[in-house]
Write a protein that holds these residues in place. Sequence first.
Motif, mmCIF file in Angstrom:
data_model
loop_
_atom_site.group_PDB
_atom_site.id
_atom_site.type_symbol
_atom_site.label_atom_id
_atom_site.label_comp_id
_atom_site.label_asym_id
_atom_site.label_seq_id
_atom_site.Cartn_x
_atom_site.Cartn_y
_atom_site.Cartn_z
ATOM 1 N N ALA A 129 10.321 -28.970 1.035
ATOM 2 C CA ALA A 129 10.730 -29.455 2.331
ATOM 3 C C ALA A 129 12.328 -29.151 2.425
ATOM 4 C CB ALA A 129 10.189 -30.835 2.761
ATOM 5 N N THR A 130 12.877 -29.592 1.513
ATOM 6 C CA THR A 130 14.588 -29.877 1.697
ATOM 7 C C THR A 130 14.946 -28.277 1.481
ATOM 8 O OG1 THR A 130 14.613 -31.833 0.733
ATOM 9 C CG2 THR A 130 16.532 -30.544 0.789
ATOM 10 N N GLY A 131 14.347 -27.587 0.768
ATOM 11 C CA GLY A 131 14.716 -26.247 0.649
ATOM 12 C C GLY A 131 14.674 -25.541 1.691
ATOM 13 N N LEU A 132 13.325 -25.591 2.405
ATOM 14 C CA LEU A 132 13.219 -24.953 3.827
ATOM 15 C C LEU A 132 14.164 -25.406 5.089
ATOM 16 C CD1 LEU A 132 9.240 -24.720 3.734
ATOM 17 C CD2 LEU A 132 10.755 -22.881 3.602
ATOM 18 N N LEU A 133 14.601 -26.686 4.899
ATOM 19 C CA LEU A 133 15.230 -27.210 5.930
ATOM 20 C C LEU A 133 16.756 -26.682 5.806
ATOM 21 C CD1 LEU A 133 15.507 -29.344 8.161
ATOM 22 C CD2 LEU A 133 16.074 -31.134 6.372
ATOM 23 N N LEU A 134 17.107 -26.333 4.641
ATOM 24 C CA LEU A 134 18.373 -25.915 4.294
ATOM 25 C C LEU A 134 18.614 -24.477 4.286
ATOM 26 C CD1 LEU A 134 19.427 -28.345 1.766
ATOM 27 C CD2 LEU A 134 20.391 -28.432 4.093
ATOM 28 N N VAL A 163 25.647 -33.630 -7.981
ATOM 29 C CA VAL A 163 24.709 -32.823 -9.004
ATOM 30 C C VAL A 163 23.580 -31.908 -8.066
ATOM 31 C CG1 VAL A 163 22.834 -33.006 -10.626
ATOM 32 C CG2 VAL A 163 24.739 -34.690 -10.599
ATOM 33 N N GLY A 164 23.139 -32.417 -7.009
ATOM 34 C CA GLY A 164 22.239 -31.812 -6.377
ATOM 35 C C GLY A 164 22.995 -30.526 -5.297
ATOM 36 N N GLY A 165 23.936 -30.991 -4.789
ATOM 37 C CA GLY A 165 24.794 -29.970 -4.185
ATOM 38 C C GLY A 165 25.603 -29.137 -4.978
ATOM 39 N N GLY A 166 25.945 -29.499 -5.814
ATOM 40 C CA GLY A 166 26.531 -28.663 -6.969
ATOM 41 C C GLY A 166 25.675 -27.538 -7.359
ATOM 42 N N LEU A 167 24.227 -27.884 -7.730
ATOM 43 C CA LEU A 167 23.527 -26.830 -8.365
ATOM 44 C C LEU A 167 23.021 -25.800 -7.087
ATOM 45 C CD1 LEU A 167 21.070 -29.288 -10.336
ATOM 46 C CD2 LEU A 167 22.290 -27.234 -11.193
ATOM 47 N N GLN A 168 22.828 -26.428 -5.975
ATOM 48 C CA GLN A 168 22.569 -25.627 -4.968
ATOM 49 C C GLN A 168 23.501 -24.600 -4.463
ATOM 50 O OE1 GLN A 168 23.770 -25.565 -1.285
ATOM 51 N NE2 GLN A 168 22.271 -23.712 -0.761
ATOM 52 N N VAL A 169 24.722 -25.105 -4.404
ATOM 53 C CA VAL A 169 25.770 -24.128 -3.990
ATOM 54 C C VAL A 169 26.218 -23.073 -5.238
ATOM 55 C CG1 VAL A 169 28.275 -23.540 -3.755
ATOM 56 C CG2 VAL A 169 26.982 -25.819 -2.436
ATOM 57 N N GLY A 201 22.986 -35.118 1.127
ATOM 58 C CA GLY A 201 23.805 -35.211 0.099
ATOM 59 C C GLY A 201 24.247 -33.664 -0.008
ATOM 60 N N ILE A 202 23.254 -32.975 0.037
ATOM 61 C CA ILE A 202 23.462 -31.322 -0.269
ATOM 62 C C ILE A 202 24.756 -30.821 0.833
ATOM 63 C CG2 ILE A 202 22.788 -29.053 -0.261
ATOM 64 C CD1 ILE A 202 19.922 -29.970 -1.824
ATOM 65 N N LEU A 203 24.508 -31.284 1.976
ATOM 66 C CA LEU A 203 25.411 -30.849 3.146
ATOM 67 C C LEU A 203 26.745 -31.377 2.767
ATOM 68 C CD1 LEU A 203 22.604 -31.299 5.914
ATOM 69 C CD2 LEU A 203 23.858 -28.786 5.269
ATOM 70 N N ILE A 204 26.855 -32.421 2.197
ATOM 71 C CA ILE A 204 28.172 -33.141 2.161
ATOM 72 C C ILE A 204 28.870 -32.281 1.077
ATOM 73 C CG2 ILE A 204 29.530 -35.237 1.300
ATOM 74 C CD1 ILE A 204 27.226 -36.998 2.673
ATOM 75 N N PHE A 205 28.093 -31.958 0.056
ATOM 76 C CA PHE A 205 28.848 -31.105 -0.919
ATOM 77 C C PHE A 205 29.138 -29.870 -0.322
ATOM 78 C CE2 PHE A 205 29.111 -28.172 -4.526
ATOM 79 C CZ PHE A 205 29.808 -29.141 -5.379
ATOM 80 N N GLN A 206 28.407 -29.194 0.380
ATOM 81 C CA GLN A 206 28.741 -28.080 0.876
ATOM 82 C C GLN A 206 30.062 -28.072 1.724
ATOM 83 O OE1 GLN A 206 25.500 -26.529 3.123
ATOM 84 N NE2 GLN A 206 24.297 -25.970 1.248
#
Length: 688
Positions: free
Chosen positions: A349-354, A112-118, A174-179
């Motif tokens: 913080a997660t947004g800035l990190l990515l 969900v998080g990774g899919g939304l970000q990408v 989690g987001i990096l794995i989806f990416q």
Amino acid sequence: MRRPWLPLAITLLALLGGSARAAGDAPAFFTQLALLLVVSAGVAYVCQRIGLLPIVGFLLAGVLAGPGALGLVSDPELIDSAAEVGVVLLLFTIGIEFSLEKLARIQRLIFVGGGLQVGLSVALVALLALAFGVRLPEGIFTGCLIALSSTAVVMKLLADRARTRSATGQAALGILIFQDLAVVVMVLLIPLLGGQGGSPLDLVWALGKAALLVTGVLLVARRVMPRLLEAVARTCSQEVFLLTVVAVCFGTAYLTSLAGVSLSLGAFLAGLLVSESRFGRQALSEIMPLQILFSAAFFVSVGLLLDLGYLARNLPLVLGFIAAVLAVKGLTGTLAVRWLGYPVGISAATGLLLAQIGEFSFVLERAGREVGLSPLGLGAGGTQAFVAVTVLLLALTPLLAGAGERLEAARARSEPPRPVAPAAAQEGTHGGAELEGHVLIAGYGHNATHIASGLDLAGVRYRVLTLSPGGAQEAEALGRPVLRGDYTRNLILEEAGIVRARSLVVADDEPETAARTVLSARLLNKDLFIVARIAGEEHADALLRAGADAALSAERAGTLAALTELLRHHGLSDPEAARTAAQVFAPRESQRARIRLTEEQLASERCNHTAVTRAVLPEADGVCPECVALGDTWVHLRVCMTCGHVGCCDSSKNRHASAHFHASGHPVMRSLEPGEHWAWCYIDQQEL
């Protein structure tokens, strides 16, 4: 402060590059490898002296060694190959840190998080590109490039700052794995965007292959890998163990690449394979030196791509693109994590990190170039701008991560505590709650069993470190906390909490191994009280010079003296320490051993009553005394972890264990059956 050695160092590097180009005897690959190592080592030293983060330093080293500056590296393909190995090893070590169970807990973050970000990143970039007259295919292509973040840089930063298991670290993971999964789709999508073949059926087939292969890898993780590493560990050969771990890493990465999955994701899956084994921490300590070496090659290789001339001529344009990427990535990352219920501070913080662009974007850019696509449709100029923006953002990532941490801390102070979504639950440190003021026992032989028994009697917490599968199983059978690993390595000592420990007992009977362990421990904790086993009086001086405070001999008197000194160091009075140590060697009826709950059970959040438990000596050996008095039989035995009462289970006729709880109120019972270590809390109705 003036640093007169810095210009000299740069001059020497330039001369080295010139002499390397003139050398004719050494193979080309060896010359380039030597230059890479010299540059990396020099930059690492300079960074350490001036307080610069190593990641930034290696990026700058790549810029310095590249064709646009000193020109030390003339074969970037070789460096790219070493960099690929670095990414594989980095993701392998990250995989070891996360078991399948832990990943299952963050599956909403992944999908969900990774899919939304990408999805949001690609859509937002494509819309912005359309507004500036860029064709839709090239807008989507540019969105794919920008949507990806750098797994290597982000996970390295989190690991260096001990934030891998923090809420921000797990959200980023989690987001990096989806990416990384999304790269599979993007690579297949690029020919369609370029109008050069491919069909939706091809895409579905490729994704199906990848899913089947990943499923197969996870099945092997559960069924095969623990047995394989157990068998290899029984050889007691570090060489065989290291070769096996490297083979698992590279073999799994290669197999997954056959299905179109990135090598990095394959390496991460390989790490998950190893994490399911009890020897995962040992595997991590063995592979870490290689990972550090090749990861440096990755960061240097990224720096090699930057053209300083283009950057100087187009600085305003590059800075504008950097601002746009930061806005898009920071916004989409924050929104994706916030959607899952995380607090604003953690989300930001997660947004800035990515907020940087990842290494796999270079792969996509090359694939797009082959079918006529370029960033924003700007051709060669767009490619150079993309490279400049990517390199500079990677260099800025440590600063962005620091800003995110400060923002997260500020929000945490200004807001009342809020419950975090289930997916955001933070993991504790490996092996349960952190120990403080404990004893580490390095090696588990005859001496160590007596030391552990004395610590049990005194109620002093400890952890056993051993590479021996047999010794580990023996200790675990008694409920003693065990960490499998080579205790001569800093990583294993740090994992066991050497910095917070009060004492270390080195019970290894190999003098050289004992000396190396003492040296490593003393460097990590200068205040540690160290007792080291000596094979003979001739070894005592060497161990004392290495940093040991007391010697432990194989004889009973030596063990008794060392245990007494150790207990005294942990707060027992002289008479108490002597009496407790003597009890270890006193003959006891039926020679029953004391048992205790494991560290994981003591730290479990499922039960609030483990504080009343202790190391207990079962009141009976292999029987239920109350059933014996009645002339009845029983099925299974349980022991009360408060008083040592032994009773039969609820599957038995008389249920004496439950009866004891109702009569005494002692909440926690532990199984006394061979090979079983679970416990049950009657009040919380939870299994531990």
